[in-house]
Enzyme design. Structure first.
Site, PDB file in Angstrom:
ATOM      1  N   LYS A  13      21.342   5.290 -55.274  1.00  0.00           N
ATOM      2  CA  LYS A  13      22.265   4.763 -56.278  1.00  0.00           C
ATOM      3  C   LYS A  13      23.447   5.712 -56.392  1.00  0.00           C
ATOM      4  O   LYS A  13      23.271   6.926 -56.556  1.00  0.00           O
ATOM      5  CB  LYS A  13      21.570   4.658 -57.648  1.00  0.00           C
ATOM      6  CG  LYS A  13      22.449   3.987 -58.708  1.00  0.00           C
ATOM      7  CD  LYS A  13      22.383   2.488 -58.564  1.00  0.00           C
ATOM      8  CE  LYS A  13      23.408   1.773 -59.446  1.00  0.00           C
ATOM      9  NZ  LYS A  13      24.780   1.787 -58.882  1.00  0.00           N
ATOM     10  N   GLN A  46      24.702  13.437 -57.328  1.00  0.00           N
ATOM     11  CA  GLN A  46      24.156  12.184 -57.840  1.00  0.00           C
ATOM     12  C   GLN A  46      22.635  12.224 -57.924  1.00  0.00           C
ATOM     13  O   GLN A  46      22.039  11.622 -58.827  1.00  0.00           O
ATOM     14  CB  GLN A  46      24.596  11.029 -56.944  1.00  0.00           C
ATOM     15  CG  GLN A  46      24.474   9.657 -57.579  1.00  0.00           C
ATOM     16  CD  GLN A  46      25.583   9.370 -58.572  1.00  0.00           C
ATOM     17  OE1 GLN A  46      26.745   9.607 -58.301  1.00  0.00           O
ATOM     18  NE2 GLN A  46      25.232   8.850 -59.733  1.00  0.00           N
ATOM     19  N   LYS A  75      21.944  14.011 -61.155  1.00  0.00           N
ATOM     20  CA  LYS A  75      22.427  13.194 -62.274  1.00  0.00           C
ATOM     21  C   LYS A  75      21.488  12.019 -62.533  1.00  0.00           C
ATOM     22  O   LYS A  75      21.098  11.745 -63.670  1.00  0.00           O
ATOM     23  CB  LYS A  75      23.833  12.681 -61.954  1.00  0.00           C
ATOM     24  CG  LYS A  75      24.500  11.906 -63.059  1.00  0.00           C
ATOM     25  CD  LYS A  75      25.815  11.277 -62.608  1.00  0.00           C
ATOM     26  CE  LYS A  75      26.771  12.284 -62.043  1.00  0.00           C
ATOM     27  NZ  LYS A  75      28.076  11.657 -61.689  1.00  0.00           N
ATOM     28  N   LYS A 125      26.053   8.121 -52.126  1.00  0.00           N
ATOM     29  CA  LYS A 125      27.490   7.985 -52.367  1.00  0.00           C
ATOM     30  C   LYS A 125      28.138   7.459 -51.094  1.00  0.00           C
ATOM     31  O   LYS A 125      27.611   7.634 -49.996  1.00  0.00           O
ATOM     32  CB  LYS A 125      28.103   9.353 -52.724  1.00  0.00           C
ATOM     33  CG  LYS A 125      29.331   9.251 -53.613  1.00  0.00           C
ATOM     34  CD  LYS A 125      28.977   8.948 -55.062  1.00  0.00           C
ATOM     35  CE  LYS A 125      30.221   8.916 -55.934  1.00  0.00           C
ATOM     36  NZ  LYS A 125      29.891   8.698 -57.354  1.00  0.00           N
ATOM     37  N   GLY A 152      31.075   1.352 -58.357  1.00  0.00           N
ATOM     38  CA  GLY A 152      32.458   1.748 -58.182  1.00  0.00           C
ATOM     39  C   GLY A 152      32.644   3.240 -58.404  1.00  0.00           C
ATOM     40  O   GLY A 152      31.774   3.939 -58.897  1.00  0.00           O
ATOM     41  N   ASP A 153      33.801   3.723 -58.025  1.00  0.00           N
ATOM     42  CA  ASP A 153      34.204   5.108 -58.241  1.00  0.00           C
ATOM     43  C   ASP A 153      35.728   5.106 -58.171  1.00  0.00           C
ATOM     44  O   ASP A 153      36.351   4.048 -58.372  1.00  0.00           O
ATOM     45  CB  ASP A 153      33.577   6.029 -57.176  1.00  0.00           C
ATOM     46  CG  ASP A 153      33.692   7.513 -57.518  1.00  0.00           C
ATOM     47  OD1 ASP A 153      32.931   7.971 -58.388  1.00  0.00           O
ATOM     48  OD2 ASP A 153      34.535   8.197 -56.924  1.00  0.00           O
ATOM     49  N   THR A 184      30.930   5.678 -68.641  1.00  0.00           N
ATOM     50  CA  THR A 184      31.099   7.085 -68.252  1.00  0.00           C
ATOM     51  C   THR A 184      31.879   7.843 -69.319  1.00  0.00           C
ATOM     52  O   THR A 184      31.501   8.950 -69.727  1.00  0.00           O
ATOM     53  CB  THR A 184      31.809   7.201 -66.889  1.00  0.00           C
ATOM     54  OG1 THR A 184      31.100   6.441 -65.917  1.00  0.00           O
ATOM     55  CG2 THR A 184      31.863   8.656 -66.440  1.00  0.00           C
ATOM     56  N   ASN A 191      39.896   4.867 -65.773  1.00  0.00           N
ATOM     57  CA  ASN A 191      38.805   4.266 -66.524  1.00  0.00           C
ATOM     58  C   ASN A 191      38.043   5.266 -67.394  1.00  0.00           C
ATOM     59  O   ASN A 191      37.844   5.046 -68.592  1.00  0.00           O
ATOM     60  CB  ASN A 191      37.842   3.615 -65.525  1.00  0.00           C
ATOM     61  CG  ASN A 191      36.801   2.753 -66.192  1.00  0.00           C
ATOM     62  OD1 ASN A 191      37.121   1.764 -66.815  1.00  0.00           O
ATOM     63  ND2 ASN A 191      35.547   3.132 -66.058  1.00  0.00           N
ATOM     64  N   SER A 242      24.741   1.613 -65.102  1.00  0.00           N
ATOM     65  CA  SER A 242      24.452   0.885 -63.869  1.00  0.00           C
ATOM     66  C   SER A 242      22.963   0.598 -63.751  1.00  0.00           C
ATOM     67  O   SER A 242      22.550  -0.484 -63.325  1.00  0.00           O
ATOM     68  CB  SER A 242      24.913   1.699 -62.651  1.00  0.00           C
ATOM     69  OG  SER A 242      26.307   1.669 -62.517  1.00  0.00           O
TER      70      SER A 242
END
Length: 447
Positions: free
Chosen positions: A90, A111, A114, A126, A165-166, A209, A240, A379
């Site tokens: 993820k 990630q 996290k 990622k 998304g990123d 976020t 964002n 997410s």
């Protein structure tokens, strides 16, 4: 202990010396985790950290597309599937000219920790491309996304790898990629998160976020019997994450006085209220304009070309733009000007020197792997709703997000509290994230 860390890093460098961002991320984790491993021999004997720094899979592929004039372009696409010990991979997709294997490996490595901290069953990954969506038409972006997903679809799935998304990948790009995946696979599944509300998305996913970064800061301040209300806050970025961090700060009674973009920063000593923030959101999201235009609308604001907002006096700083945007000199400026709390909304936005300065000053400092985990948490909640074929109301998602961020904070305190009463949130986040993944890897054998 320094010898053990240096020896470990020397071995990692042999394979990754050309990847500075990844090396920086590994160094930061190693400094916290190796002393813990020394006290728990099984992790050392099974070479858990050595296995964690090596991706399970690194995929690179060609992405060919044509622009509106018919000219053909060639970009490179990636997916780094780092660790799946506690769940399917993820992590986001980033479209930006700076994207390369080093940056994506660093992001995927972060990630893993996290996602572990959220307590949700998600591994770490990622991906992305060196494609630049800026200045491209909607049709050009659609053609790129379709070409990108034509290859990526071979490697992802709702039980394998669920991208999100990123930077450079928002609702528009997610929509184009989801449509392509659906057509190729002939199935409607929750293979991507960040989807539109009418086709499987979750409420407050765009906000999560930024909201989570503020919720984490609120939890840190509570340990000092303090709160966001009444505090002056500077936020880097105006995308964002920064937008919704600012929105939540205002909602909690704080005063946002600065935002930025790649061209410079604005400082409004009167405060950026809801009306002014709406103007910025429209400027950046709809008009795709520059933050400098704020001063034309609101003369109370000053624009500093080529500068980030770290020279501005504040109580709380939230770096929400990109990696390594806040260096040691910036950190010292913030400390000199009375900053008491730093909560990272971006991934690794503070350089090692800045992090050391914050810890040395013993202010409240949260690393991104903990404080910006709200996005992947939401997410995960979107994945849950997709599995249930059900959509939760906004209040329920927000309440669960707040609860997850509070739990992450508590885990950091559990492993990061030092003898003098100072909580080293970097140490706490690294060890808490490591333990869950490491225990799962031990249970699953040497694979």
């Amino acid at each position: 202990m320094d010898a053990s860390i240096n020896s470990f890093m020397a071995e990692v460098k042999k394979r990754n010396s050309h990847q500075p961002e990844f090396m920086q991320a590994v160094q930061e984790v190693a400094e916290s985790v190796i002393p813990y491993i020394a006290k728990h021999k099984i992790y050392k004997d099974q070479k858990i950290l050595e296995r964690m720094v090596e991706p399970e899979r690194l995929i690179s592929f060609r992405v060919v597309w044509y622009d509106d004039t018919g000219k053909i372009h060639v970009n490179r696409g990636y997916r780094v599937q780092m660790n799946s010990a506690i769940g399917p991979y993820k992590g986001g997709l980033r479209f930006h000219p700076t994207v390369n294997a080093s940056i994506l490996k660093f992001l995927a490595f972060e990630q893993v920790f996290k996602n572990s901290l959220t307590t949700l069953p998600m591994g770490g990954g990622k991906g992305g491309s060196d494609f630049d969506p800026k200045g491209k038409s909607d049709n050009e972006i659609m053609r790129f996304c379709q070409s990108f997903m034509t290859e990526l679809c071979r490697h992802i799935g709702p039980f394998t790898d669920i991208p999100a998304g990123d930077i450079g990948v928002g609702a528009r790009e997610i929509g184009f990629m989801f449509g392509t995946y659906k057509k190729i696979k002939n199935e409607f599944t929750g293979v991507l998160t960040g989807k539109g509300l009418s086709w499987g998305g979750s409420k407050i996913r765009p906000e999560s976020t930024g909201y989570g970064t503020v919720y984490f800061a609120q939890s840190m301040l509570k340990t000092k019997n303090d709160e966001v209300k009444g505090k002056t806050v500077v936020v880097s970025g105006s995308g964002n994450v920064a937008q919704f961090a600012a929105e939540k700060i205002i909602d909690l009674g704080g005063k946002v006085i600065a935002l930025s973009d790649s061209g410079g920063c604005i400082h409004d000593s009167d405060g950026i209220d809801e009306k002014k923030l709406d103007f910025i959101m429209n400027l950046k999201n709809e008009e795709r304009g520059r933050i400098s235009e704020y001063t034309k609308k609101y003369p109370s604001g000053k624009y500093y070309k080529g500068k980030r907002p770290w020279h501005i006096k504040c109580d709380i700083a939230m770096p929400c733009a990109t990696e390594n945007e806040l260096d040691e000199r910036d950190a010292k400026n913030l400390l000199k000007n009375g900053c008491i709390c730093v909560s990272e909304g971006a991934n690794m936005p503070s350089t090692p020197g800045a992090m050391q300065a914050f810890r040395k000053a013993k202010i409240l400092y949260a690393p991104g792997k903990a404080s910006n985990a709200g996005g992947v948490s939401a997410s995960g909640l979107e994945m849950t709703q997709n599995s249930l074929r059900y959509s939760w109301i906004r209040e329920k998602v927000d309440d669960r997000l707040r609860g997850i961020m509070e739990n992450i904070h508590d885990s950091c305190v559990k492993y990061g509290m030092e003898e003098d009463g100072y909580c080293n949130y970097v140490k706490g986040a690294n060890i808490a994230g490591f333990v869950k993944v490491a225990d799962a890897m031990l249970a699953q054998g040497v694979i």
